[in-house]
Scaffold this motif. Sequence first.
Motif, PDB file in Angstrom:
ATOM      1  N   LYS A   1     123.810 107.067  56.604  1.00 39.40           N
ATOM      2  CA  LYS A   1     123.868 108.210  57.520  1.00 39.40           C
ATOM      3  C   LYS A   1     122.732 109.197  57.252  1.00 39.40           C
ATOM      4  O   LYS A   1     122.326 109.927  58.144  1.00 39.40           O
ATOM      5  N   GLN A   2     122.235 109.216  56.025  1.00 34.67           N
ATOM      6  CA  GLN A   2     121.198 110.172  55.628  1.00 34.67           C
ATOM      7  C   GLN A   2     119.783 109.604  55.742  1.00 34.67           C
ATOM      8  O   GLN A   2     118.809 110.352  55.748  1.00 34.67           O
ATOM      9  N   VAL A   3     119.680 108.282  55.811  1.00 33.99           N
ATOM     10  CA  VAL A   3     118.372 107.626  55.782  1.00 33.99           C
ATOM     11  C   VAL A   3     117.723 107.663  57.166  1.00 33.99           C
ATOM     12  O   VAL A   3     118.358 107.358  58.170  1.00 33.99           O
ATOM     13  N   THR A   4     116.454 108.058  57.176  1.00 36.91           N
ATOM     14  CA  THR A   4     115.684 108.008  58.418  1.00 36.91           C
ATOM     15  C   THR A   4     114.439 107.174  58.167  1.00 36.91           C
ATOM     16  O   THR A   4     113.912 107.139  57.058  1.00 36.91           O
ATOM     17  N   GLY A   5     114.015 106.507  59.211  1.00 39.17           N
ATOM     18  CA  GLY A   5     112.811 105.701  59.102  1.00 39.17           C
ATOM     19  C   GLY A   5     112.276 105.399  60.482  1.00 39.17           C
ATOM     20  O   GLY A   5     112.950 105.609  61.493  1.00 39.17           O
ATOM     21  N   ARG A   6     111.066 104.888  60.523  1.00 34.67           N
ATOM     22  CA  ARG A   6     110.430 104.582  61.815  1.00 34.67           C
ATOM     23  C   ARG A   6     111.104 103.402  62.502  1.00 34.67           C
ATOM     24  O   ARG A   6     111.077 103.291  63.715  1.00 34.67           O
TER      25      ARG A   6
ATOM     26  N   ALA B   1     116.216  99.913  56.020  1.00 34.78           N
ATOM     27  CA  ALA B   1     116.818  98.925  55.120  1.00 34.78           C
ATOM     28  C   ALA B   1     116.154  98.971  53.743  1.00 34.78           C
ATOM     29  O   ALA B   1     116.836  98.897  52.715  1.00 34.78           O
ATOM     30  N   MET B   2     114.822  99.121  53.718  1.00 36.97           N
ATOM     31  CA  MET B   2     114.107  99.194  52.442  1.00 36.97           C
ATOM     32  C   MET B   2     114.537 100.436  51.649  1.00 36.97           C
ATOM     33  O   MET B   2     114.710 100.377  50.432  1.00 36.97           O
ATOM     34  N   LYS B   3     114.726 101.546  52.334  1.00 34.47           N
ATOM     35  CA  LYS B   3     115.169 102.761  51.653  1.00 34.47           C
ATOM     36  C   LYS B   3     116.572 102.575  51.084  1.00 34.47           C
ATOM     37  O   LYS B   3     116.862 103.027  49.968  1.00 34.47           O
TER      38      LYS B   3
ATOM     39  N   GLU C   1     123.331  91.631  45.840  1.00 28.48           N
ATOM     40  CA  GLU C   1     124.519  92.350  46.322  1.00 28.48           C
ATOM     41  C   GLU C   1     124.156  93.246  47.502  1.00 28.48           C
ATOM     42  O   GLU C   1     124.864  93.288  48.513  1.00 28.48           O
ATOM     43  N   VAL C   2     123.059  93.958  47.373  1.00 28.43           N
ATOM     44  CA  VAL C   2     122.642  94.903  48.405  1.00 28.43           C
ATOM     45  C   VAL C   2     122.236  94.159  49.672  1.00 28.43           C
ATOM     46  O   VAL C   2     122.636  94.532  50.781  1.00 28.43           O
ATOM     47  N   LYS C   3     121.440  93.106  49.519  1.00 28.66           N
ATOM     48  CA  LYS C   3     120.993  92.331  50.680  1.00 28.66           C
ATOM     49  C   LYS C   3     122.194  91.748  51.430  1.00 28.66           C
ATOM     50  O   LYS C   3     122.205  91.736  52.652  1.00 28.66           O
TER      51      LYS C   3
END
Length: 159
Positions: free
Chosen positions: A117-122, A128-130, A144-146
């Motif tokens: 909810k906090q992550v912004t990206g182009r 996803a990388m963040k 696990e994350v992937k």
Amino acid sequence: MKEYTENELRTKAEAYCAKTERCPMEVEQKLGQWGADEEMKARILASLEKDRFIDTARYCKAFVRDKYRFARWGRNKIVQALRLKRLPPEDIRAGLEEIDEDEYSRMLREVLAQKEKQVTGRNDYECAMKLIRFAVSRGFTLDEVKRYIHQASDDAYLD
């Protein structure tokens, strides 16, 4: 600074250990602050272990439970923290068995959903990388994350 006898130091160390679980390294550091020499530290630590004021296996289990439930750390960060405390690998492994896999997965999903909810990206890739960097820094494995991010993107297509 007051000089303590060995018995006084032992009593102080017992009280220190009775408050919460302690690892030998923490107690050794505290004894050093109180003025114990190396031989005295070794005798007091042996006494504390014999009387079960210090138990590395019990400490590892409590540490693992606290860090994954309350601090929401992943396995890698927990293992690293326990290694820094110079605890035996077999006790670390036994401690990791305290992790309930369903609860751990649910917690990872919650942590990532909250961060998402906090992550912004182009674009989606950048977001996803963040998320991946964030979760790996919290001690979760890349796999696990992937797995979570892949599930989340599959779920998004189902909506």
